[in-house]
Design a protein around this motif. Structure first.
Motif, PDB file in Angstrom:
ATOM      1  N   ARG A 125      -2.472   1.717   9.211  1.00  0.00           N
ATOM      2  CA  ARG A 125      -3.372   0.820   9.934  1.00  0.00           C
ATOM      3  C   ARG A 125      -2.459  -0.547   9.254  1.00  0.00           C
ATOM      4  O   ARG A 125      -2.587  -1.456   9.929  1.00  0.00           O
ATOM      5  CB  ARG A 125      -4.645   0.816   9.302  1.00  0.00           C
ATOM      6  CG  ARG A 125      -5.683  -0.324   9.775  1.00  0.00           C
ATOM      7  CD  ARG A 125      -7.055  -0.208   9.382  1.00  0.00           C
ATOM      8  NE  ARG A 125      -7.729  -1.313   9.879  1.00  0.00           N
ATOM      9  CZ  ARG A 125      -7.872  -2.653   9.373  1.00  0.00           C
ATOM     10  NH1 ARG A 125      -7.030  -2.984   8.469  1.00  0.00           N
ATOM     11  NH2 ARG A 125      -8.749  -3.435  10.024  1.00  0.00           N
ATOM     12  N   GLU A 126      -2.259  -0.725   8.047  1.00  0.00           N
ATOM     13  CA  GLU A 126      -1.652  -1.810   7.628  1.00  0.00           C
ATOM     14  C   GLU A 126      -0.443  -2.182   8.056  1.00  0.00           C
ATOM     15  O   GLU A 126       0.087  -3.326   8.360  1.00  0.00           O
ATOM     16  CB  GLU A 126      -1.443  -1.960   6.049  1.00  0.00           C
ATOM     17  CG  GLU A 126      -2.771  -2.021   5.292  1.00  0.00           C
ATOM     18  CD  GLU A 126      -3.514  -3.297   5.465  1.00  0.00           C
ATOM     19  OE1 GLU A 126      -2.975  -4.177   6.044  1.00  0.00           O
ATOM     20  OE2 GLU A 126      -4.822  -3.319   5.175  1.00  0.00           O
ATOM     21  N   HIS A 144      -4.956   4.441   6.111  1.00  0.00           N
ATOM     22  CA  HIS A 144      -4.920   2.993   5.520  1.00  0.00           C
ATOM     23  C   HIS A 144      -3.657   2.345   5.612  1.00  0.00           C
ATOM     24  O   HIS A 144      -3.285   0.971   6.034  1.00  0.00           O
ATOM     25  CB  HIS A 144      -5.685   2.646   4.203  1.00  0.00           C
ATOM     26  CG  HIS A 144      -5.811   1.238   3.828  1.00  0.00           C
ATOM     27  ND1 HIS A 144      -6.477   0.352   4.469  1.00  0.00           N
ATOM     28  CD2 HIS A 144      -4.976   0.524   2.902  1.00  0.00           C
ATOM     29  CE1 HIS A 144      -6.420  -0.916   3.933  1.00  0.00           C
ATOM     30  NE2 HIS A 144      -5.388  -0.682   3.159  1.00  0.00           N
ATOM     31  N   ILE A 198      -7.111   9.469   3.516  1.00  0.00           N
ATOM     32  CA  ILE A 198      -7.572   8.094   3.836  1.00  0.00           C
ATOM     33  C   ILE A 198      -6.704   7.029   3.480  1.00  0.00           C
ATOM     34  O   ILE A 198      -6.273   6.070   4.035  1.00  0.00           O
ATOM     35  CB  ILE A 198      -8.954   8.288   3.045  1.00  0.00           C
ATOM     36  CG1 ILE A 198      -9.944   8.983   3.598  1.00  0.00           C
ATOM     37  CG2 ILE A 198      -9.264   6.635   2.949  1.00  0.00           C
ATOM     38  CD1 ILE A 198     -11.098   9.247   2.632  1.00  0.00           C
ATOM     39  N   GLN A 199      -5.860   7.143   2.455  1.00  0.00           N
ATOM     40  CA  GLN A 199      -5.069   6.478   2.059  1.00  0.00           C
ATOM     41  C   GLN A 199      -3.940   6.015   2.885  1.00  0.00           C
ATOM     42  O   GLN A 199      -3.403   5.069   3.142  1.00  0.00           O
ATOM     43  CB  GLN A 199      -4.491   6.518   0.484  1.00  0.00           C
ATOM     44  CG  GLN A 199      -3.495   5.297   0.259  1.00  0.00           C
ATOM     45  CD  GLN A 199      -3.260   5.585  -1.501  1.00  0.00           C
ATOM     46  OE1 GLN A 199      -3.737   6.111  -2.168  1.00  0.00           O
ATOM     47  NE2 GLN A 199      -1.790   5.094  -1.835  1.00  0.00           N
ATOM     48  N   TRP A 250       0.988  -1.078   0.054  1.00  0.00           N
ATOM     49  CA  TRP A 250       0.136   0.209   0.047  1.00  0.00           C
ATOM     50  C   TRP A 250       0.943   1.341   0.157  1.00  0.00           C
ATOM     51  O   TRP A 250       0.476   2.145  -0.651  1.00  0.00           O
ATOM     52  CB  TRP A 250      -0.923   0.055   1.176  1.00  0.00           C
ATOM     53  CG  TRP A 250      -2.158  -0.809   0.775  1.00  0.00           C
ATOM     54  CD1 TRP A 250      -2.374  -1.992   1.247  1.00  0.00           C
ATOM     55  CD2 TRP A 250      -3.393  -0.386   0.020  1.00  0.00           C
ATOM     56  NE1 TRP A 250      -3.819  -2.357   0.749  1.00  0.00           N
ATOM     57  CE2 TRP A 250      -4.234  -1.242   0.076  1.00  0.00           C
ATOM     58  CE3 TRP A 250      -3.550   1.011  -0.537  1.00  0.00           C
ATOM     59  CZ2 TRP A 250      -5.410  -1.152  -0.732  1.00  0.00           C
ATOM     60  CZ3 TRP A 250      -4.692   0.977  -1.504  1.00  0.00           C
ATOM     61  CH2 TRP A 250      -5.570   0.040  -1.332  1.00  0.00           C
TER      62      TRP A 250
END
Length: 133
Positions: free
Chosen positions: A36-37, A33, A29-30, A15
């Motif tokens: 989070r990953e 994420h 947002i990306q 990502w």
């Protein structure tokens, strides 16, 4: 996030390599994420290092930090469609799961340690703003 190590966190690495959108909300947002990953990959590493399997660790979960809010491990196991019946986690398994959570927090703290005081304060303020505080 470009300097964060990706060893043991392959989804994070993938990502992170995806080009960011041109608009600020899309980038935010990306990037959330991606973070989070990173935490997810580090947590999986900590769970395995604690000698736990995914189902064991899931069943020993009972906290607010799940995608469902406050949730038991059994609810999460059902969501992932692991076959029932589920064993009741022993206290020793629950303790190892808690230690894995602490280890994950320590690993993430080292990632954020590259921020200076101003950057850290700004991140905290932005996260508070995002939660409506």
């Amino acid at each position: 996030m470009t300097a964060a190590p990706s060893a043991g966190a392959p989804l994070f690495a993938g990502w992170r390599a995806v080009p960011l959108p041109g608009d600020a909300p899309g980038r935010a947002i990306q990037l959330m994420h991606v973070v989070r990953e990173l935490r997810g990959g580090l947590h999986a590493d900590a769970v395995l290092a604690a000698g736990l399997g995914p189902l064991e660790a899931t069943l020993a979960t009972d906290h607010d930090g799940t995608p469902f809010g406050r949730a038991t491990g059994e609810l999460i196991a059902k969501f992932f469609t692991w076959p029932e019946p589920y064993p009741v986690p022993e206290p020793e398994v629950i303790a190892r799961r808690a230690a894995a959570e602490d280890a994950t927090d320590d690993l993430m703290a080292s990632v954020f340690s590259v921020l200076d005081r101003h950057e850290s304060d700004e991140l905290i303020e932005l996260l508070r703003f995002g939660h409506g505080h």
